[in-house]
Design a protein around this motif. Structure first.
Motif, PDB file in Angstrom:
ATOM      1  N   PRO A   1      -8.888  31.704   9.218  1.00 31.01           N
ATOM      2  CA  PRO A   1      -9.076  30.381   8.614  1.00 31.01           C
ATOM      3  C   PRO A   1      -9.515  29.300   9.601  1.00 31.01           C
ATOM      4  CG  PRO A   1      -7.101  31.397   7.750  1.00 31.01           C
ATOM      5  CD  PRO A   1      -7.606  32.302   8.832  1.00 31.01           C
ATOM      6  N   ASP A   2      -9.154  29.458  10.881  1.00 35.81           N
ATOM      7  CA  ASP A   2      -9.413  28.397  11.855  1.00 35.81           C
ATOM      8  C   ASP A   2     -10.445  28.745  12.920  1.00 35.81           C
ATOM      9  OD1 ASP A   2      -7.324  26.741  10.732  1.00 35.81           O
ATOM     10  OD2 ASP A   2      -5.910  28.126  11.663  1.00 35.81           O
ATOM     11  N   THR A   3     -10.823  30.022  13.038  1.00 31.55           N
ATOM     12  CA  THR A   3     -11.679  30.425  14.148  1.00 31.55           C
ATOM     13  C   THR A   3     -12.787  31.358  13.676  1.00 31.55           C
ATOM     14  OG1 THR A   3     -10.350  32.387  14.705  1.00 31.55           O
ATOM     15  CG2 THR A   3      -9.712  30.297  15.731  1.00 31.55           C
ATOM     16  N   ILE A   4     -13.834  31.457  14.493  1.00 32.72           N
ATOM     17  CA  ILE A   4     -14.909  32.418  14.247  1.00 32.72           C
ATOM     18  C   ILE A   4     -15.479  32.848  15.593  1.00 32.72           C
ATOM     19  CG2 ILE A   4     -16.606  30.549  13.914  1.00 32.72           C
ATOM     20  CD1 ILE A   4     -18.093  32.458  11.983  1.00 32.72           C
ATOM     21  N   SER A   5     -15.691  34.156  15.769  1.00 30.20           N
ATOM     22  CA  SER A   5     -16.220  34.698  17.022  1.00 30.20           C
ATOM     23  C   SER A   5     -17.209  35.806  16.725  1.00 30.20           C
ATOM     24  CB  SER A   5     -15.094  35.258  17.903  1.00 30.20           C
ATOM     25  OG  SER A   5     -14.226  34.243  18.338  1.00 30.20           O
ATOM     26  N   GLU A   6     -18.275  35.847  17.507  1.00 31.51           N
ATOM     27  CA  GLU A   6     -19.268  36.904  17.338  1.00 31.51           C
ATOM     28  C   GLU A   6     -18.798  38.179  18.036  1.00 31.51           C
ATOM     29  OE1 GLU A   6     -24.090  37.732  17.829  1.00 31.51           O
ATOM     30  OE2 GLU A   6     -23.241  35.756  18.313  1.00 31.51           O
ATOM     31  N   ILE A   7     -19.062  39.312  17.395  1.00 30.03           N
ATOM     32  CA  ILE A   7     -18.696  40.621  17.934  1.00 30.03           C
ATOM     33  C   ILE A   7     -19.952  41.295  18.461  1.00 30.03           C
ATOM     34  CG2 ILE A   7     -17.808  42.915  17.342  1.00 30.03           C
ATOM     35  CD1 ILE A   7     -16.137  41.529  15.157  1.00 30.03           C
ATOM     36  N   ALA A   8     -19.881  41.811  19.672  1.00 34.73           N
ATOM     37  CA  ALA A   8     -21.018  42.535  20.242  1.00 34.73           C
ATOM     38  C   ALA A   8     -21.236  43.830  19.467  1.00 34.73           C
ATOM     39  CB  ALA A   8     -20.760  42.832  21.716  1.00 34.73           C
ATOM     40  N   LEU A   9     -22.472  44.106  19.096  1.00 39.28           N
ATOM     41  CA  LEU A   9     -22.794  45.288  18.307  1.00 39.28           C
ATOM     42  C   LEU A   9     -23.405  46.366  19.193  1.00 39.28           C
ATOM     43  CD1 LEU A   9     -24.271  43.559  15.115  1.00 39.28           C
ATOM     44  CD2 LEU A   9     -21.935  44.365  15.525  1.00 39.28           C
ATOM     45  N   ASN A  10     -23.071  47.615  18.893  1.00 41.08           N
ATOM     46  CA  ASN A  10     -23.549  48.735  19.708  1.00 41.08           C
ATOM     47  C   ASN A  10     -24.557  49.596  18.951  1.00 41.08           C
ATOM     48  OD1 ASN A  10     -21.861  49.846  17.842  1.00 41.08           O
ATOM     49  ND2 ASN A  10     -20.426  50.769  19.286  1.00 41.08           N
ATOM     50  N   PHE A  11     -25.270  48.969  18.021  1.00 33.38           N
ATOM     51  CA  PHE A  11     -26.309  49.660  17.262  1.00 33.38           C
ATOM     52  C   PHE A  11     -27.506  48.716  17.114  1.00 33.38           C
ATOM     53  CE2 PHE A  11     -23.215  47.837  14.273  1.00 33.38           C
ATOM     54  CZ  PHE A  11     -24.017  47.027  13.494  1.00 33.38           C
ATOM     55  N   PRO A  12     -28.687  49.244  16.739  1.00 35.20           N
ATOM     56  CA  PRO A  12     -29.877  48.396  16.634  1.00 35.20           C
ATOM     57  C   PRO A  12     -29.674  47.231  15.666  1.00 35.20           C
ATOM     58  CG  PRO A  12     -30.496  50.703  16.551  1.00 35.20           C
ATOM     59  CD  PRO A  12     -29.005  50.666  16.489  1.00 35.20           C
ATOM     60  N   THR A  13     -30.034  46.039  16.125  1.00 32.72           N
ATOM     61  CA  THR A  13     -29.807  44.843  15.317  1.00 32.72           C
ATOM     62  C   THR A  13     -31.101  44.202  14.814  1.00 32.72           C
ATOM     63  OG1 THR A  13     -29.751  43.494  17.326  1.00 32.72           O
ATOM     64  CG2 THR A  13     -27.636  44.331  16.492  1.00 32.72           C
ATOM     65  N   SER A  14     -32.238  44.786  15.143  1.00 31.44           N
ATOM     66  CA  SER A  14     -33.512  44.303  14.592  1.00 31.44           C
ATOM     67  C   SER A  14     -34.212  45.472  13.904  1.00 31.44           C
ATOM     68  CB  SER A  14     -34.411  43.742  15.689  1.00 31.44           C
ATOM     69  OG  SER A  14     -34.928  44.787  16.496  1.00 31.44           O
TER      70      SER A  14
END
Length: 386
Positions: A146-159
């Motif tokens: 509810p109070d925070t947001i963080s990006e997670i590093a991805l280990n698969f193709p993202t484009s």
């Protein structure tokens, strides 16, 4: 940022040892306050060292215990990539560190097991959710509370370019030599999607879905899609994620303000979490009103019931500690007026045992605790109080 899965929590609970050190500190992603984060950890480590030496533990043993955390103090790259809170767990031949989207209160606990209660709000039923930002050029995953947001590093193709190249290099080259472009502007100008382009997008999203399912263990945690309107239904066609929510966030996530995206996502998921906790709260109150032995706010009864897998739902206060220990040989709960290395927070113990036995736990502020006891438990079947 790191992902905390239920298996990680159970692994922490399973670690039992005389010197189990749990440290929690708030951290900062940017700004001057970020410079204070390693100092805060250093001070807690110094406090832990003093307490361990006071028990008679030899200095070489203390240094061995503390070394995994001590090494972090001089790791500039580690401190540049923080979330909102840091959790450090140390014991003999075991250590694990989590950067998590939770604003922890500073805390040090040395006991016979790790202190896990501050982690509980991060697990699915307590208010954690994911946002998957869809884009042809840069798919991103966020974990939020509810109070925070963080990006997670991805280990698969993202484009899409990268995914199609890895999938079929020759076909990818033919794609680029023809009339179809994988750039979003080229494919979606005027929202006209030809069948070949749609098939390629679907292939890309199948790749994303596969990577996502491998990354996220607990697929009951709600997942919200964010993206332009013509991408969302295509992704839904590829997705096998168990709890993909029907409502999504429309718009280009590459241009979306992160705080606004977080706010929109929370407005979607908030009723779901509130309904789950509300139903549990109402069930407890109903059982209390019926004077049913399936509801208890007695600490000793709840601790014993949790140990034997009898707790269906448990409410514990986040901001309270009740020190003592469970004597398994005599099935007895022993209270202590203060913290000692041979005891633990009995509220934490009850929560851990409930989780190990597939119950649900709501770790809430004291003012949200139902009833007027130290905790509140719904039992799977009635048990007699001690």
């Amino acid at each position: 940022m790191d992902i905390l899965n239920p298996a990680d929590l159970k692994s922490l609970i399973a670690q039992q040892g005389k010197w189990s050190i749990s440290l929690y500190i708030p951290t900062h992603r940017v700004g001057r306050e970020q410079q204070q984060d390693p100092i805060r950890l250093k001070n807690l480590l110094a406090e832990a060292e003093t307490k361990l030496l006071a028990t008679g533990l030899r200095r070489p043993e203390v240094e061995k215990l503390m070394s995994p955390a001590e090494r972090l103090l001089w790791n500039d790259n580690f401190w540049r990539h923080q979330s909102d809170g840091l959790a450090v767990f140390l014991s003999n031949d075991f250590s694990v560190i989590y950067r998590l989207p939770a604003e922890f209160e500073e805390l040090l606990i040395i006991a016979n097991s790790f202190h896990i209660k501050p982690l509980l709000p991060l697990l699915g039923r307590a208010g954690t959710f994911y946002i998957l930002a869809l884009s042809m050029n840069n798919v991103r995953l966020f974990q939020a509370t509810p109070d925070t947001i963080s990006e997670i590093a991805l280990n698969f193709p993202t484009s899409m370019d990268e995914a199609l190249w890895m999938d079929e290099p020759e076909r990818y080259l033919n794609l680029h030599s023809g009339s179809v472009s994988t750039s979003e502007a080229g494919i979606f100008h005027g929202h006209g999607i030809d069948e070949d382009a749609k098939k390629n997008i679907l292939r890309f999203f199948h790749s994303v879905n596969e990577g996502l399912n491998a990354l996220i263990e607990d697929k009951t945690v709600p997942l919200i899609l964010a993206g332009v309107d013509y991408l969302l239904p295509i992704y839904r066609g590829a997705s096998t994620y168990k709890n993909l929510l029907k409502d999504g966030i429309l718009g280009n996530p590459d241009r979306e303000n992160l705080s606004e995206m977080h706010e929109q996502a929370w407005s979607i998921v908030r009723p779901i979490f509130e309904e789950s906790q509300k139903k549990a709260f109402e069930k407890y109150e109903q059982l209390v009103g019926q004077q049913s032995a399936q509801a208890t706010n007695d600490l000793s009864t709840a601790v014993k019931a949790a140990k034997f897998g009898q707790v269906e739902t448990l409410f514990v206060p986040l901001d309270v500690h009740i020190w003592g220990r469970y004597d398994e040989a005599n099935n007895k709960v022993i209270l202590d007026s203060q913290f000692r290395p041979d005891n633990e927070d009995l509220l934490d113990f009850a929560a851990a045992e409930t989780i190990l036995n597939s119950g649900q736990v709501f770790a809430v502020p004291s003012e949200q605790l139902p009833g007027d006891g130290d905790l509140a438990a719904i039992l799977r079947y009635p048990v007699q109080p001690p």
